[in-house]
Design a protein around this motif. Structure first.
Motif, PDB file in Angstrom:
ATOM      1  N   LEU A 135      13.113   4.773   2.306  1.00  0.00           N
ATOM      2  CA  LEU A 135      12.093   3.739   2.442  1.00  0.00           C
ATOM      3  C   LEU A 135      12.212   3.075   3.808  1.00  0.00           C
ATOM      4  CD1 LEU A 135      12.231   1.936  -1.032  1.00  0.00           C
ATOM      5  CD2 LEU A 135      10.403   3.407  -0.166  1.00  0.00           C
ATOM      6  N   TRP A 160       5.561   0.915  -3.970  1.00  0.00           N
ATOM      7  CA  TRP A 160       6.293   1.884  -3.174  1.00  0.00           C
ATOM      8  C   TRP A 160       5.375   3.039  -2.781  1.00  0.00           C
ATOM      9  CZ3 TRP A 160       7.848  -0.565  -7.543  1.00  0.00           C
ATOM     10  CH2 TRP A 160       8.974  -1.372  -7.446  1.00  0.00           C
ATOM     11  N   CYS A 214       8.288  -3.154   0.254  1.00  0.00           N
ATOM     12  CA  CYS A 214       8.049  -2.787  -1.143  1.00  0.00           C
ATOM     13  C   CYS A 214       8.269  -3.907  -2.148  1.00  0.00           C
ATOM     14  CB  CYS A 214       8.939  -1.605  -1.510  1.00  0.00           C
ATOM     15  SG  CYS A 214       8.846  -0.241  -0.328  1.00  0.00           S
ATOM     16  N   THR A 220       0.009   4.982  -3.334  1.00  0.00           N
ATOM     17  CA  THR A 220       0.935   3.872  -3.567  1.00  0.00           C
ATOM     18  C   THR A 220       1.188   3.711  -5.054  1.00  0.00           C
ATOM     19  OG1 THR A 220       0.021   2.735  -1.631  1.00  0.00           O
ATOM     20  CG2 THR A 220       1.380   1.432  -3.115  1.00  0.00           C
TER      21      THR A 220
END
Length: 302
Positions: free
Chosen positions: A107, A166, A131, A186
């Protein structure tokens, strides 16, 4: 003739007793002092050991927590480049296909955490700019027969209490089949009065409701720029299994199905189909995500 003075046996005995008593008292004082010295030394060692343990707990490095996450997730979640302590630190969150896998996806940015004590358990606060922009609080309460994880979201929205969002592309790090699907879009997660409970026998239960929305999904297996948006409702029952319900919000790819998560694992039955005008563009994807049955693809898990 003068007589010699006769010795006094009682006085002689008293003198010997007094001398003996003084010697015994002196010896006892030495013994007391030696015991006190030894006790002080023992307490000193105990104090040093306790101070060391407290110091290790207070300043335990973040990699210790990272290693615990690796072991718990069987190598599928990594806290890379971890810094700080177990109680206050940050790391880059990486998904992998497990030990020995070459698949990995990270991420953007760093996940920040704060860990402390609350209500007889652990209070974990998570925040990540990409996120989890609003801090998310997880309260872990171990009990005799179960361990309870209560989710305390930081913000509410139109879909309920927002827990985080996320990028779907992050799932490619898990390997097959996600690295084949190459999803875009998403993933939004929300919940209402949500709590997860692990019983002593290893059974997972859930209180409350969670909603997973797959927004504006796409796949490299289709020529379409957008497949659609979808919703998975997860409902917990106090004495029953966790139920799953998948539905399509909009899009060319139509998905539906029901399932449950119980002591024997996850069981799911669903189907996928395409709108008439997009069947040609989705034919390859339908062949991969399930078993073809005419124009439909049957999805079976468990």
């Amino acid at each position: 003739m003068a007589a010699f003075p006769r010795s006094n046996p009682a006085g002689w005995w008293a003198g010997r007793m007094a001398a003996t008593t003084r010697w015994m008292e002196s010896t006892l004082e030495v013994v007391r002092w030696e015991n006190m010295r030894r006790a002080g030394r023992r307490w000193g060692w105990w104090g040093a050991a306790a101070g060391t343990v407290i110091g290790l707990l207070a300043y335990a490095p973040a990699p210790w927590l990272a290693q615990l996450v690796v072991e718990t997730s069987q190598g599928r979640v990594l806290l890379a480049e971890s810094s700080g302590t177990v109680w206050h630190g940050s790391a880059v969150v990486v998904l992998t296909g497990g030990r020995g896998s070459r698949d990995a996806a990270a991420l953007p940015g760093r996940l920040n955490w704060d860990l402390g004590w609350q209500s007889g358990g652990l209070r974990l606060t998570l925040q990540q700019d990409c996120c989890v922009p609003t801090p998310l609080v997880l309260l872990v309460q171990p009990r005799w027969s179960e361990t309870r994880l209560t989710v305390q979201p930081g913000q509410s929205g139109p879909r309920g209490a927002q827990l985080g969002h996320w990028p779907a592309a992050w799932l490619t790090g898990l390997g097959t089949p996600w690295n084949t699907l190459q999803l875009g879009g998403t993933i939004h997660l929300s919940g209402q009065q949500l709590a997860l409970v692990w019983t002593r026998s290893g059974v997972l239960k859930m209180d409350g409701q969670a909603t997973v929305v797959l927004d504006n999904m796409s796949s490299s297996l289709s020529t379409l720029d957008r497949l659609g948006s979808y919703r998975m409702d997860v409902q917990g029952e106090p004495q029953g299994p966790i139920t799953l319900n998948l539905s399509t919000l909009d899009g060319a790819l139509q998905l539906s199905g029901q399932g449950e998560l119980g002591p024997r694992g996850m069981r799911f039955r669903g189907e996928a189909s395409a709108t008439p005008q997009e069947r040609g563009a989705l034919d390859n994807l339908l062949n991969i995500i399930g078993r073809r049955s005419g124009d439909r693809s049957v999805i079976t898990i468990g």
